[in-house]
Design a protein around this motif. Sequence first.
Motif, PDB file in Angstrom:
ATOM      1  N   GLN A   1      -3.111  24.865  20.619  1.00 57.27           N
ATOM      2  CA  GLN A   1      -2.784  24.576  19.224  1.00 57.27           C
ATOM      3  C   GLN A   1      -2.723  25.894  18.474  1.00 57.27           C
ATOM      4  O   GLN A   1      -3.367  26.856  18.841  1.00 57.27           O
TER       5      GLN A   1
ATOM      6  N   ASP B   1      -3.238  19.828  19.062  1.00 54.41           N
ATOM      7  CA  ASP B   1      -3.082  19.367  17.682  1.00 54.41           C
ATOM      8  C   ASP B   1      -2.758  17.873  17.643  1.00 54.41           C
ATOM      9  O   ASP B   1      -2.665  17.224  18.688  1.00 54.41           O
ATOM     10  N   ASP B   2      -2.590  17.337  16.424  1.00 57.93           N
ATOM     11  CA  ASP B   2      -2.286  15.909  16.253  1.00 57.93           C
ATOM     12  C   ASP B   2      -1.048  15.489  17.048  1.00 57.93           C
ATOM     13  O   ASP B   2      -1.051  14.452  17.712  1.00 57.93           O
ATOM     14  N   GLU B   3      -0.006  16.289  16.965  1.00 60.15           N
ATOM     15  CA  GLU B   3       1.239  15.945  17.654  1.00 60.15           C
ATOM     16  C   GLU B   3       1.041  15.873  19.168  1.00 60.15           C
ATOM     17  O   GLU B   3       1.469  14.925  19.819  1.00 60.15           O
TER      18      GLU B   3
ATOM     19  N   THR C   1      -1.205  12.894  20.162  1.00 64.24           N
ATOM     20  CA  THR C   1      -0.492  11.630  19.973  1.00 64.24           C
ATOM     21  C   THR C   1       0.430  11.377  21.165  1.00 64.24           C
ATOM     22  O   THR C   1       0.506  10.260  21.681  1.00 64.24           O
ATOM     23  N   GLN C   2       1.098  12.416  21.614  1.00 67.29           N
ATOM     24  CA  GLN C   2       1.978  12.290  22.783  1.00 67.29           C
ATOM     25  C   GLN C   2       1.184  11.871  24.019  1.00 67.29           C
ATOM     26  O   GLN C   2       1.589  10.979  24.757  1.00 67.29           O
TER      27      GLN C   2
ATOM     28  N   ASN D   1      -8.614  17.392  19.966  1.00 71.21           N
ATOM     29  CA  ASN D   1      -7.747  17.514  18.804  1.00 71.21           C
ATOM     30  C   ASN D   1      -8.405  18.378  17.721  1.00 71.21           C
ATOM     31  O   ASN D   1      -9.293  17.920  17.004  1.00 71.21           O
TER      32      ASN D   1
END
Length: 143
Positions: free
Chosen positions: A9, A48-50, A53-54, A90
């Motif tokens: 990240q 990170d969040d992205e 999430t993936q 995260n």
Amino acid sequence: MKTSLINRQKNHPVQLRNLQKLTDWLGSKLAEKSAPECWSEVSVVLIDDEGITQTNREYFSKNRPTDVISFRYDPVPGEDDLLSGDLIVNVDRAVQEGTTRGNVDRELALYIAHGFDHLSGADDDTPENRKKMRATETAWLRS
């Protein structure tokens, strides 16, 4: 046990040296809690969040960010009888929650400890189990 720390990240500066010390120490706690099972390696990936999430969508069909995802790998038949694992942590969520709670570093450490606790076989599928896990993780971090 070997622990590896990978920072994927770029949104937040992190203290990699301190986090590596933490992951090494939590690795020893995992080994104690999991005995007589033995561990070879745990990789901790900061994301990170992205990115999380993936991962959450791909492996669990949940299209949303979460704090930490753990993967525990059983030994390969015919090879050393050692476990290994990956933690996807995260940092975006730790910064968001940690800012609200007053300590970003502690929140990130808690996520990493939570992941190690999951690798030991602990589960947070019920309120009672969540409480047990939080007690273990809090005790580890106090130490």
